[in-house]
Scaffold this motif. Structure first.
Motif, PDB file in Angstrom:
ATOM      1  N   ALA A   1       0.934  -0.996   0.406  1.00 51.50           N
ATOM      2  CA  ALA A   1       0.358   0.290   0.203  1.00 51.50           C
ATOM      3  C   ALA A   1       0.704   1.423   0.302  1.00 51.50           C
ATOM      4  O   ALA A   1       0.409   2.318  -0.052  1.00 51.50           O
ATOM      5  N   HIS A   2       2.282   0.955   0.143  1.00 53.21           N
ATOM      6  CA  HIS A   2       2.978   2.642   0.553  1.00 53.21           C
ATOM      7  C   HIS A   2       3.973   2.158  -0.596  1.00 53.21           C
ATOM      8  O   HIS A   2       4.847   1.420  -1.386  1.00 53.21           O
TER       9      HIS A   2
ATOM     10  N   ALA B  58      -1.648   2.746  -5.187  1.00 52.48           N
ATOM     11  CA  ALA B  58      -1.809   1.011  -5.226  1.00 52.48           C
ATOM     12  C   ALA B  58      -2.998   0.756  -6.038  1.00 52.48           C
ATOM     13  O   ALA B  58      -2.513  -0.439  -7.238  1.00 52.48           O
TER      14      ALA B  58
ATOM     15  N   THR C  44     -13.688   6.933   0.601  1.00 58.26           N
ATOM     16  CA  THR C  44     -12.830   5.878   0.090  1.00 58.26           C
ATOM     17  C   THR C  44     -11.909   5.914  -1.211  1.00 58.26           C
ATOM     18  O   THR C  44     -12.628   6.484  -2.294  1.00 58.26           O
ATOM     19  N   ALA C  45     -10.590   6.023  -1.146  1.00 56.87           N
ATOM     20  CA  ALA C  45      -9.955   5.538  -2.339  1.00 56.87           C
ATOM     21  C   ALA C  45     -10.332   4.230  -3.176  1.00 56.87           C
ATOM     22  O   ALA C  45     -10.228   4.963  -4.619  1.00 56.87           O
TER      23      ALA C  45
ATOM     24  N   VAL D 288      -2.448   7.242   4.003  1.00 59.76           N
ATOM     25  CA  VAL D 288      -2.703   5.790   3.393  1.00 59.76           C
ATOM     26  C   VAL D 288      -3.443   5.566   2.810  1.00 59.76           C
ATOM     27  O   VAL D 288      -3.812   5.166   1.666  1.00 59.76           O
TER      28      VAL D 288
ATOM     29  N   HIS E 105      -3.223   4.226  -0.700  1.00 54.29           N
ATOM     30  CA  HIS E 105      -3.983   3.014  -1.786  1.00 54.29           C
ATOM     31  C   HIS E 105      -4.526   3.400  -3.490  1.00 54.29           C
ATOM     32  O   HIS E 105      -4.395   2.614  -3.838  1.00 54.29           O
TER      33      HIS E 105
END
Length: 164
Positions: free
Chosen positions: A4-5, A25, A96-97, A18, A22
């Motif tokens: 995720a990073h 990713a 959210t992502a 985060v 995300h």
């Protein structure tokens, strides 16, 4: 992408939330499925994306135009990114992502930016309240006489909303 990073190139460490990580990713997963190379985080594109998200949140206005009238290319250059091509996706209200990426992937113009294999770098910004999101994509390999938004061959030069 399993992490995720996402990794940033040496010497360009980018601090990301985060949610922002995300998004990167998920972008790279989509690009992998389309046989594109992954994008890497770029500190200057991240600054441009975060600043634009904050501006949209501050003015409660989702647009590719900043409150000062600037467009994405100008904002990206102002952040110090020497682009040969760029793309920008914006959205708001998605908590959210995963939800914002699903919306972008369902939109032909936004999807095109995400899956443009010529883009090698990305910056992502999220500003609250309102969940204002920005993705700025960039390519830096200069070709003489070229500088502008980049779309696949055969596409017209427009932003993700279809504006010229």
């Amino acid at each position: 992408m399993s992490s995720a990073h996402p990794a940033a190139p040496a010497g360009t460490a980018v601090r990301v939330s985060v949610a922002e990580a995300h998004v990167v990713a998920l972008v790279n997963r989509a690009r992998h499925r389309a046989d594109c190379s992954p994008v890497s985080l770029n500190a200057k594109l991240s600054k441009a994306a975060r600043d634009h998200s904050a501006d949209m949140s501050d003015h409660r206005n989702m647009s590719h135009r900043g409150s000062d009238g600037s467009g994405p290319g100008r904002r990206i250059a102002r952040a110090g990114y020497d682009w040969s091509a760029y793309g920008e996706n914006v959205a708001y209200g998605y908590p959210t992502a995963a939800s914002v990426m699903a919306a972008w992937m369902a939109s032909p113009g936004h999807r095109r930016n995400i899956l443009t294999c010529a883009f090698r770098e990305i910056g992502v910004g999220l500003a609250r309240p309102g969940n204002y999101w920005t993705q700025d994509f960039g390519a830096t390999a200069r070709r003489p006489g070229t500088r502008g938004p980049l779309w696949p061959t055969g596409s017209r030069g427009t932003d993700a909303a279809g504006r010229r």
